[in-house]
Scaffold this active site. Structure first.
Site, PDB file in Angstrom:
ATOM      1  NE  ARG A  72       7.258   2.343  -1.771  1.00 50.16           N
ATOM      2  CZ  ARG A  72       8.593   1.737  -1.576  1.00 50.16           C
ATOM      3  NH1 ARG A  72       9.079   2.061  -0.431  1.00 50.16           N
ATOM      4  NH2 ARG A  72       9.065   1.232  -2.457  1.00 50.16           N
ATOM      5  CE  LYS A 217       3.400  -0.573  -2.594  1.00 48.71           C
ATOM      6  NZ  LYS A 217       3.331  -1.930  -3.141  1.00 48.71           N
ATOM      7  CG  HIS A 236       5.199  -6.508  -3.703  1.00 49.72           C
ATOM      8  ND1 HIS A 236       6.286  -5.750  -4.272  1.00 49.72           N
ATOM      9  CD2 HIS A 236       4.206  -5.763  -4.207  1.00 49.72           C
ATOM     10  CE1 HIS A 236       5.908  -4.532  -4.860  1.00 49.72           C
ATOM     11  NE2 HIS A 236       4.703  -4.583  -4.561  1.00 49.72           N
ATOM     12  CB  SER A 254       9.731  -0.749 -11.472  1.00 49.67           C
ATOM     13  OG  SER A 254       9.120   0.249 -12.363  1.00 49.67           O
ATOM     14  CE  LYS A 258       3.521  -6.270  -9.725  1.00 51.44           C
ATOM     15  NZ  LYS A 258       3.549  -5.934  -8.213  1.00 51.44           N
ATOM     16  CB  THR A 259       1.168  -3.637 -14.212  1.00 59.56           C
ATOM     17  OG1 THR A 259       1.738  -3.234 -12.809  1.00 59.56           O
ATOM     18  CG2 THR A 259      -0.395  -3.201 -14.393  1.00 59.56           C
ATOM     19  CG  ASP A 273       1.184  -3.773  -5.525  1.00 60.73           C
ATOM     20  OD1 ASP A 273       2.220  -3.997  -6.209  1.00 60.73           O
ATOM     21  OD2 ASP A 273       0.997  -3.153  -4.491  1.00 60.73           O
ATOM     22  NE  ARG A 338       3.382   4.496  -8.451  1.00 59.25           N
ATOM     23  CZ  ARG A 338       3.592   3.195  -8.251  1.00 59.25           C
ATOM     24  NH1 ARG A 338       2.670   2.141  -8.453  1.00 59.25           N
ATOM     25  NH2 ARG A 338       4.875   2.813  -8.221  1.00 59.25           N
TER      26      ARG A 338
END
Length: 580
Positions: A72, A217, A236, A254, A258-259, A273, A338
C-alpha cells in the site's frame, strides 16, 4: 503471453446495467466491452491471455504481479474534505487523512475514466460488503485487470445469480485505473500514485498503483466512517467463535500472531481482518481473506496452506518456473507476499460470518523489549488506552538502520484506515464492552528473559495455553498481582505455562536493567499519546481524562537509572489499585 482464440472469449455483458447507473452518467464511463462477474475459471483465462507475468502454480492458484508497487501507499491516500463530513473526520498532523478538494477528485476521476474508456475491455465486479443484512452495502469495482476482478471476487461477499440480477444501483464505486499514473503536478499530488476517497460522491479512484490491497482497504476505510455514524464499531481484527457461541476479537499488528492465533482449529473463524460490532453482535465485512504468506509452512498454518488452491490469487510470490512450486521463503520480489481466497476455503470458517457479542477482546503485542507480561487483565480504561496505542515492536534486521528494539504504535491497530479520531473508536469499544460484560486482555507474544538479542521469544505453545485459559474461563477466576509502571493485572498461574515467566522481572538476569527498560517503554507510550492530545474535542474532557488513567506512570529516567529496580517497586507500592 497467451492469445485468446476468438471463439474462446467469454461473452461480454449487456452494458445496460452499467449505463443506467447514475454513477456512470456522472463519471462519463463508456467502455468498449464489459465483462461482469466472470467466474474464476474465465478470469484465469483472461489474466493468462492478457496480463504478462501471470501463471498457474502447482496447487492451481493464480500467481500474478502487481507491478512496481508491491504494498500500500498510505501517504498517497487522499480524503475529500467537504462541509457535510469534515466536522466528524480526524484531520491534522497525526491523522492518516490527507486532504483533497472536490475539484481535484473529479479531475483524477476523469483521468481514470478516460483511461478505462480507451481499453478494449474492462472488468466489473458487483458484490457486497458486510454479512449483516441490515448493514449490507452494494460495492461496484471497475478495473482494467482480470486479476483485480478475481481478487475482489474473493474479498467481497459474492452475490447469488438472483442477487446479481436485482443488484441495481451500487452504494459505492471503485474506479481502479492503477495501470495509469496520476499527474503529479495536479494539486494535492505527491507522486504518480493517488488513492482518493470521496464520501460525497461515494466513489474511490485509484491511479498509479496496481497493488490489489488498495481496493480492499479502500472499502475498509469507508466502513470506518459509515459504520460508526450508525453506532456500529468498525474494527481491524481477527474473530473466531467457540462451541458455546463465545466470540473473541483479536487485535494485533504484523508479527504479533493475530492470524495464527485467530485461526484456531477448535474455534470456527468468523474472519481474519475486518469486522463490525453492532447491536446484535459482530459480523465480518469481507467475503474472503488476504493472508501474508512469507515463510508460510503447512505445519504451523495448515488452514492458510490448504486454502491456496484453484481460485486463490497469489500476489508477488516467487516460484520455480519449471515445477511451479511456490517458494514461500523467498523475498526476491517482496517480503509482502500475499494470498487472497474466499473465506469458504478455510475448512472451519463460520459461514454466514456473523456471531454474538464478544466475550473476550485480546490485544496482541510482540514486545521485543521483553518487559511486558505474557498475559494481563485490563480494566476498561486500560483497554481503551492500549487499544488506542496499538503497540508492538520492531526488531533488529527488519528495517535498514534498526539496531535495537523499536517501539511501533498504530492507533486502534489500524491507524492507516481510521477516519475518526482514535478516541471515538475507543470510547465505542469501552461502551460495548461494558454493556455486554466483555473481558479485555493484553497478550505479549514477544520476548522474555531480556530484550531481543538477550532473551528469547515466548513459546507459541505457552501463548496458545494462555489463549485457551482465556477461553475456558480459567483466567476469570485467577488470582492477580499488579505490575509496576504499567499497573497491569497479571495472573499468578496459568495452566501449561511456567509460573516464573508470568512476571517478566523474575526471568531477567539483571533486574536494574529490567527497571530502566520498563520505565523507558512507559515513556514511549506517554510520548506516543501526545499525538491524540486533541481527543477531548471529540469525546469531551471527562472521557479524555479517563482514557489517560489507563496508561503507564513512568518515573524520571535519571531517577530509575540511579536507583534501579527499587525505584519502580517503591512507586508500585504507593500506586492506587486498578479495578479490572
Amino acid at each position: 503471453m497467451l492469445r485468446y482464440a476468438s471463439d474462446n472469449m467469454p461473452n461480454g455483458a449487456d452494458a445496460k446495467f452499467l449505463m443506467d447507473s447514475n454513477f456512470t452518467r456522472q463519471s462519463g464511463l463508456a467502455p468498449r466491452q464489459i465483462f461482469r462477474n466472470l467466474p474464476p475459471s474465465q478470469l484465469y483465462e483472461m489474466a493468462l491471455a492478457f496480463e504478462p507475468g501471470t501463471h498457474i502454480t502447482s496447487t492451481g492458484a493464480l500467481a500474478t504481479l502487481s507491478g512496481e508497487k508491491m504494498g500500500r501507499s498510505p501517504k498517497d491516500k487522499r480524503i475529500v474534505r467537504d462541509p457535510e463530513t469534515e466536522k466528524d473526520l480526524w484531520w491534522g498532523p497525526y491523522s492518516p487523512n490527507y486532504v483533497m478538494d472536490d475539484r481535484t477528485f473529479l479531475t483524477n476521476r476523469e483521468r481514470a475514466v478516460d483511461y478505462l474508456n480507451t481499453l478494449d475491455r474492462i472488468y466489473i465486479v458487483d458484490a457486497f460488503a458486510n454479512w449483516d443484512p441490515a448493514s449490507r452495502l452494494k460495492i461496484r469495482v471497475v478495473t482494467s485487470r482480470a486479476y483485480h476482478a478475481l481478487f475482489m471476487h474473493n474479498m467481497l461477499i459474492r452475490p447469488t445469480p438472483e442477487e446479481l440480477e436485482d443488484f441495481g444501483e451500487p452504494d459505492f464505486v471503485i474506479y481502479n485505473a492503477g495501470a495509469f499514473p496520476a499527474n503529479k503536478y495536479t494539486n494535492f499530488m505527491t507522486s504518480q500514485t493517488s488513492i482518493d476517497l470521496c464520501l460525497k460522491h461515494k466513489e474511490m479512484v485509484i491511479l498509479g498503483t496496481m497493488y490489489a490491497g488498495e481496493m480492499k482497504k479502500g472499502v475498509f476505510t469507508l466502513m470506518h466512517y459509515l459504520m460508526p455514524m450508525q453506532g456500529k464499531l468498525s474494527l481491524h481484527s481477527g474473530c473466531n467463535v467457540g462451541a458455546e457461541g463465545d466470540v473473541t476479537l483479536f487485535f494485533g499488528l504484523s508479527g504479533t500472531g493475530k492470524t495464527t492465533l485467530s485461526a484456531d482449529p477448535k474455534r470456527p473463524l468468523i474472519g481474519d481482518d475486518e469486522h463490525v460490532w453492532c447491536d446484535t453482535g459482530v459480523f465480518n465485512i469481507e467475503g474472503g481473506c488476504y493472508a501474508k504468506c512469507i515463510g508460510l509452512k503447512k505445519e504451523t498454518e495448515p488452514e492458510i496452506w490448504n486454502a491456496i488452491r484453484f481460485g486463490t490469487v497469489l500476489e508477488n510470490v516467487d516460484y520455480d518456473p519449471d515445477s511451479r512450486l511456490v517458494d514461500y521463503d523467498s523475498q526476491r520480489l517482496t517480503e509482502n507476499t500475499r494470498a487472497s481466497y474466499p473465506i469458504e476455503y478455510i475448512s472451519n470458517a463460520h459461514v454466514p460470518c456473523v456471531g454474538g457479542h464478544p466475550k473476550n477482546v485480546i490485544l496482541l503485542a510482540c514486545d521485543a523489549f521483553g518487559v511486558l507480561p505474557p498475559v494481563s487483565r485490563l480494566s476498561l480504561e486500560q483497554a481503551m488506552y492500549h487499544f488506542i496505542s496499538g503497540y508492538t515492536a520492531k526488531v533488529a534486521g527488519t528495517e535498514v538502520g534498526v539496531k535495537e528494539p523499536t517501539a511501533t504504535f498504530s492507533a486502534c491497530f489500524g491507524s492507516a484506515f481510521l477516519m475518526l479520531h482514535p478516541y471515538k473508536y475507543a470510547t465505542m469499544l469501552a461502551d460495548k464492552m461494558s454493556k455486554h460484560g466483555t473481558h479485555a486482555w493484553l497478550v505479549n507474544t514477544g520476548w522474555t528473559g531480556g530484550k531481543y538479542g538477550v532473551g528469547k521469544r515466548i513459546s507459541l505453545k505457552y501463548t496458545r495455553a494462555i489463549i485457551d485459559a482465556i477461553h475456558t474461563g480459567e483466567l476469570e477466576k485467577a488470582e492477580y498481582v499488579s505490575t509496576p509502571i504499567f499497573g497491569l493485572q497479571v495472573p499468578v498461574s496459568v495452566s501449561g505455562v511456567p509460573p516464573e515467566i508470568l512476571s517478566p522481572e523474575s526471568v531477567w538476569p539483571n533486574k536494574n536493567e529490567f527497571a530502566t527498560t520498563l520505565n523507558h517503554l512507559g515513556h514511549m507510550f506517554v510520548k506516543n499519546f501526545e499525538c491524540f492530545s486533541d481527543g477531548d474535542s471529540f469525546v469531551g474532557a471527562e472521557m479524555a481524562s479517563r482514557i489517560l488513567t489507563g496508561g503507564p506512570s513512568p518515573l524520571p529516567e535519571d531517577h530509575v537509572a540511579k536507583t534501579g529496580f527499587g525505584a519502580i517497586i517503591s512507586a508500585a507500592a504507593t500506586a492506587p489499585a486498578i479495578q479490572a
